[in-house]
Design a protein around this motif. Structure first.
Motif, PDB file in Angstrom:
ATOM      1  N   TYR A  76       0.830  -1.196   0.000  1.00 47.74           N
ATOM      2  CA  TYR A  76       0.000   0.000   0.000  1.00 47.74           C
ATOM      3  C   TYR A  76       0.875   1.261   0.000  1.00 47.74           C
ATOM      4  CZ  TYR A  76      -4.074  -2.859   1.101  1.00 47.74           C
ATOM      5  OH  TYR A  76      -5.087  -3.780   1.054  1.00 47.74           O
TER       6      TYR A  76
ATOM      7  N   TYR B  69       0.546   5.761  -0.596  1.00 47.12           N
ATOM      8  CA  TYR B  69      -0.413   6.856  -0.506  1.00 47.12           C
ATOM      9  C   TYR B  69       0.243   8.166  -0.897  1.00 47.12           C
ATOM     10  CZ  TYR B  69      -2.310   3.291   2.638  1.00 47.12           C
ATOM     11  OH  TYR B  69      -2.750   2.104   3.172  1.00 47.12           O
TER      12      TYR B  69
ATOM     13  N   TYR C 190      -0.507  12.199   0.026  1.00 49.26           N
ATOM     14  CA  TYR C 190      -1.244  13.183   0.810  1.00 49.26           C
ATOM     15  C   TYR C 190      -0.742  14.581   0.446  1.00 49.26           C
ATOM     16  CZ  TYR C 190      -2.729   9.519   4.112  1.00 49.26           C
ATOM     17  OH  TYR C 190      -3.285   8.401   4.706  1.00 49.26           O
TER      18      TYR C 190
ATOM     19  N   GLN D 155      -0.471  18.438   2.421  1.00 45.89           N
ATOM     20  CA  GLN D 155      -0.559  19.102   3.722  1.00 45.89           C
ATOM     21  C   GLN D 155      -0.729  20.592   3.531  1.00 45.89           C
ATOM     22  OE1 GLN D 155       2.885  18.887   6.316  1.00 45.89           O
ATOM     23  NE2 GLN D 155       1.659  19.359   8.107  1.00 45.89           N
TER      24      GLN D 155
ATOM     25  N   GLY E 128      -4.249  24.237   8.540  1.00 42.79           N
ATOM     26  CA  GLY E 128      -5.652  24.149   8.936  1.00 42.79           C
ATOM     27  C   GLY E 128      -6.379  22.919   8.460  1.00 42.79           C
ATOM     28  N   HIS E 129      -5.723  22.128   7.604  1.00 42.86           N
ATOM     29  CA  HIS E 129      -6.385  20.941   7.045  1.00 42.86           C
ATOM     30  C   HIS E 129      -5.688  19.639   7.410  1.00 42.86           C
ATOM     31  CE1 HIS E 129      -9.276  23.058   4.480  1.00 42.86           C
ATOM     32  NE2 HIS E 129      -8.320  23.939   4.286  1.00 42.86           N
ATOM     33  N   GLY E 130      -4.581  19.708   8.079  1.00 41.45           N
ATOM     34  CA  GLY E 130      -3.855  18.478   8.357  1.00 41.45           C
ATOM     35  C   GLY E 130      -3.370  17.862   7.056  1.00 41.45           C
ATOM     36  N   LEU E 131      -3.425  16.550   6.988  1.00 43.37           N
ATOM     37  CA  LEU E 131      -3.075  15.842   5.760  1.00 43.37           C
ATOM     38  C   LEU E 131      -4.340  15.281   5.146  1.00 43.37           C
ATOM     39  CD1 LEU E 131      -0.313  15.781   7.397  1.00 43.37           C
ATOM     40  CD2 LEU E 131       0.261  13.877   5.906  1.00 43.37           C
TER      41      LEU E 131
ATOM     42  N   TYR F 280      -4.442   6.613  -3.527  1.00 39.70           N
ATOM     43  CA  TYR F 280      -3.646   5.559  -2.941  1.00 39.70           C
ATOM     44  C   TYR F 280      -3.595   4.356  -3.880  1.00 39.70           C
ATOM     45  CZ  TYR F 280      -7.961   3.164  -1.446  1.00 39.70           C
ATOM     46  OH  TYR F 280      -9.175   2.519  -1.408  1.00 39.70           O
TER      47      TYR F 280
ATOM     48  N   PHE G  87       3.185  14.637   0.580  1.00 41.42           N
ATOM     49  CA  PHE G  87       3.843  13.537   1.276  1.00 41.42           C
ATOM     50  C   PHE G  87       3.399  12.199   0.696  1.00 41.42           C
ATOM     51  CE2 PHE G  87       6.173  15.460   4.654  1.00 41.42           C
ATOM     52  CZ  PHE G  87       5.513  16.637   4.955  1.00 41.42           C
TER      53      PHE G  87
ATOM     54  N   ALA H 297       1.302   4.361   9.311  1.00 41.85           N
ATOM     55  CA  ALA H 297       1.825   5.023   8.116  1.00 41.85           C
ATOM     56  C   ALA H 297       3.270   5.452   8.338  1.00 41.85           C
ATOM     57  CB  ALA H 297       0.973   6.240   7.778  1.00 41.85           C
TER      58      ALA H 297
ATOM     59  N   PHE I 259       6.185   7.840   6.513  1.00 44.78           N
ATOM     60  CA  PHE I 259       6.180   8.935   5.554  1.00 44.78           C
ATOM     61  C   PHE I 259       7.545   9.227   4.958  1.00 44.78           C
ATOM     62  CE2 PHE I 259       1.967  10.723   5.829  1.00 44.78           C
ATOM     63  CZ  PHE I 259       1.485  10.167   6.988  1.00 44.78           C
ATOM     64  N   GLY I 260       7.507   9.724   3.726  1.00 44.27           N
ATOM     65  CA  GLY I 260       8.677  10.322   3.126  1.00 44.27           C
ATOM     66  C   GLY I 260       8.886  11.730   3.669  1.00 44.27           C
ATOM     67  N   GLN I 261       9.928  12.400   3.169  1.00 43.35           N
ATOM     68  CA  GLN I 261      10.306  13.715   3.685  1.00 43.35           C
ATOM     69  C   GLN I 261       9.497  14.852   3.083  1.00 43.35           C
ATOM     70  OE1 GLN I 261      11.801  12.897   6.475  1.00 43.35           O
ATOM     71  NE2 GLN I 261      13.462  14.336   6.171  1.00 43.35           N
TER      72      GLN I 261
END
Lengths: 113, 113
Positions: free
Chosen positions: B31, B33, B35, B37, B40-43, B48, B90, B102, B104-106
């Motif tokens: 899997y 994904y 995303y 960022q 105010g919205h997060g991720l 995916y 991300f 999850a 994450f990459g950088q």
């Protein structure tokens, strides 16, 4: 659908103060719950997790307990340090439907020396 | 340990041009994904993948497409970039014993001018 709501920031504390960041969730089924942390200029990294009701996740002095009755997963630390300054994200993920992670909006924490 | 490499790390592009971001993983995780960022919205999940050539939309998929021709690579394409797509992107993979965690990459900071 699934969702996560966390307290808005920023939160500003003095070093050694007690930290609480509130998080509540809405979900069908029994998701796993997470706190992720993002330091400046970096990606997100896992801080702690809990996979079932009444589980307590802990790491680096941070704790959170999976409360199914209140659908909450509040993050706490007894004595914060300047190095804890970061953005904290509450999140949930279920092991169905693609293991997608749903994030809250994030709470920025500033810790003053 | 899982490894994720995102490229490029930074990009400035003009409105209306196509842009492709790359995510490369080294551990054959099924899997993957993408995303974005935003304050105010997060991720928020864009798209995916649950295997080679198997992809699905997330909550903010309009204006984006993805491809996964090899297990290790997941590409995100902005077909005609707009200023509203200025964001930090991300890539993540699903890890952990139950697959709900999850990693994450950088991140890739994209600016559309």
């Amino acid at each position: 659908g699934n969702s996560v709501t966390q307290m808005e920031g920023p939160v500003t504390l003095s070093e050694e103060a007690f930290l609480t960041i509130n998080c509540t969730y809405t979900a069908t089924g029994y998701p796993s719950l997470f706190w992720y942390v993002q330091y400046p200029g970096e990606g997100l990294q896992l801080l702690l997790k809990a996979t079932k009701a009444d589980d307590k996740g802990s790491n680096k002095g941070f704790e959170a307990t999976y409360r199914k009755e209140t659908t909450s997963f509040h993050l706490e630390k007894g004595s914060v340090q300047v190095s804890d300054s970061a953005v904290y994200f509450c999140a949930l993920s279920a092991n169905t439907g693609g293991f997608k992670t749903i994030f809250g909006a994030g709470t920025r924490l500033f810790v003053k020396a | 340990d899982a490894g994720i490499t995102q490229s490029p790390r930074h990009k400035v592009t003009e409105t209306g041009t196509p842009v492709t971001l790359r995510c490369h993983q080294t551990e054959n995780h099924r899997y993957m994904y993408w995303y974005r960022q935003d304050p105010g919205h997060g991720l928020r999940l864009i798209h995916y993948s649950y295997g080679v050539k198997d992809t699905d939309k997330g909550e903010v998929s309009d204006g984006y497409s993805v491809s996964r021709s090899k297990t290790e690579d997941f590409l995100l394409t902005l077909e005609s970039a707009t200023s509203s797509q200025t964001s930090v992107y991300f890539c993540a993979i699903s890890v952990g014993t139950d697959g709900t965690e999850a990693f994450f990459g950088q991140g890739t900071r994209l600016t559309v001018v």
